[in-house]
Write an enzyme that holds these catalytic residues in place. Sequence first.
Site, PDB file in Angstrom:
ATOM      1  N   ASP A  98       0.789  -1.232   0.000  1.00 39.86           N
ATOM      2  CA  ASP A  98       0.000   0.000   0.000  1.00 39.86           C
ATOM      3  C   ASP A  98       0.821   1.282   0.000  1.00 39.86           C
ATOM      4  OD1 ASP A  98       1.056  -0.055   2.581  1.00 39.86           O
ATOM      5  OD2 ASP A  98      -0.813  -0.755   3.473  1.00 39.86           O
ATOM      6  N   GLU A 120      -0.093  -9.079  -1.110  1.00 39.25           N
ATOM      7  CA  GLU A 120      -0.706  -8.570   0.114  1.00 39.25           C
ATOM      8  C   GLU A 120      -1.950  -7.749  -0.224  1.00 39.25           C
ATOM      9  OE1 GLU A 120       1.680  -7.606   3.860  1.00 39.25           O
ATOM     10  OE2 GLU A 120       0.802  -5.652   3.398  1.00 39.25           O
ATOM     11  N   GLU A 134      -2.184   4.993   2.857  1.00 42.83           N
ATOM     12  CA  GLU A 134      -2.138   3.571   2.532  1.00 42.83           C
ATOM     13  C   GLU A 134      -3.492   2.966   2.167  1.00 42.83           C
ATOM     14  OE1 GLU A 134       1.500   4.452   4.980  1.00 42.83           O
ATOM     15  OE2 GLU A 134      -0.635   4.955   5.111  1.00 42.83           O
ATOM     16  N   HIS A 210       5.673   5.584  13.716  1.00 42.35           N
ATOM     17  CA  HIS A 210       6.104   6.463  12.630  1.00 42.35           C
ATOM     18  C   HIS A 210       4.992   6.905  11.683  1.00 42.35           C
ATOM     19  CE1 HIS A 210       5.945   2.517  10.664  1.00 42.35           C
ATOM     20  NE2 HIS A 210       5.746   3.189   9.548  1.00 42.35           N
ATOM     21  N   ARG A 212       2.035   8.547   9.522  1.00 40.91           N
ATOM     22  CA  ARG A 212       1.645   9.945   9.325  1.00 40.91           C
ATOM     23  C   ARG A 212       0.393  10.311  10.106  1.00 40.91           C
ATOM     24  NH1 ARG A 212       3.714  12.581   4.542  1.00 40.91           N
ATOM     25  NH2 ARG A 212       5.178  11.239   3.426  1.00 40.91           N
ATOM     26  N   HIS A 244      12.362   6.038  13.575  1.00 45.57           N
ATOM     27  CA  HIS A 244      12.234   6.314  12.141  1.00 45.57           C
ATOM     28  C   HIS A 244      12.988   7.591  11.793  1.00 45.57           C
ATOM     29  CE1 HIS A 244      10.226   7.137   8.266  1.00 45.57           C
ATOM     30  NE2 HIS A 244       9.927   5.852   8.258  1.00 45.57           N
TER      31      HIS A 244
END
Length: 384
Positions: A98, A120, A134, A210, A212, A244
């Site tokens: 994604d 996936e 995603e 991490h 967003r 990250h």
Amino acid sequence: MDKLKVMTIFGTRPEAIKMAPLVMELERRNEIESLCCVTAQHRQMLDSVLDIFHLTPQFDLDIMEPRQTLSTITSKCLLGLEKVFQEVRPDLVLVHGDTSTTFAGALAAYYQQIAVGHVEAGLRTWDKYSPFPEEMNRSLVGRLADLHFCPTEANRRNLAAEGITKGVYVTGNTVIDALNTTVRKEHRFTSSELNELDYNGKKLLVVTCHRRENYGEPMEQIMSALRAIAERYADQVELVYPVHLSPVVQEAAHRHLDGLDNVHLIDPLQADEMHNLMSRSYLVLTDSGGLQEEAPALGKPVLVLRRETERPEAVEAGTVRIAGTRAEDIINMTAELIESKAAYETMAHAVNPYGDGCACRRIADAILYHFGRADRPPEPFASR
């Protein structure tokens, strides 16, 4: 008969971890000419995985730039992949999961009328802004793809609910295949700090955060919770957080967690290092999708630092719980697992629903079947 040209495309560390064993499986097939293209959406973190699996891509777009945006990533992928496809003309393009690379790879292949396989496939939260971007990336790839390789039966049902029923295979998750090659009891870390941790006398909590959608107040809450946990259990736990590279994440982590003796803020780890660290951990706290699959395969409970998950199978199995992003909830759920042996054992011994280490074989077999090079499709993965 000419070999099938199958090109795998990926650009980030998580994609590379899950696609590397598939690339190696495709290379073993006499009927397939395996080609690999990386976008390097994440340059340094991608390269570490390529090194571990000894992969050398035939094409490298090298798109990463400082402060890159979703728009720059997507546009540079589209333009770069257009040239690659015109040069090579693969029979099938495989994208994973994604990411922006995934969406751009599928769209670029569609523009050239090249078949797309989605590894996936079928994960959904049904909220287009969570995870962002995603959820929309994988949903849009689902409309573009010709072959859909679902890790679980639940993922297949998600696609069926959207009217996608052709070219769908339940394969298990390729990350389980990857773990079978990276986790070793005799592993020595490259960092002396990790080698010197008291894995027997202390409970090791492995953390990643991490995403967003957690930027801002959710991340403030998460970091506050981590500090409170480290302070409350200073004599019992060691908290290891590979931070990250995002400046937003770096700033928040160091502001909240610097100065605690039992908190180790370290650089991002290579895939084999992370897998082996999790294998020695007590508990994993994460907002990562991949770790929700990897940790259960290692028998480690997971607390998800998000409001929802597109991987409900492990929640249903009992090895994953959604802690959310409120500090109080994270603290309470972590405390229960530290203090209650019964609660911990219930999660640690739950069945892993994500794979049996044969996902890559099933995907390669499905590709050959789709193109008429095999008489029957692979048997679907079924969680026990």
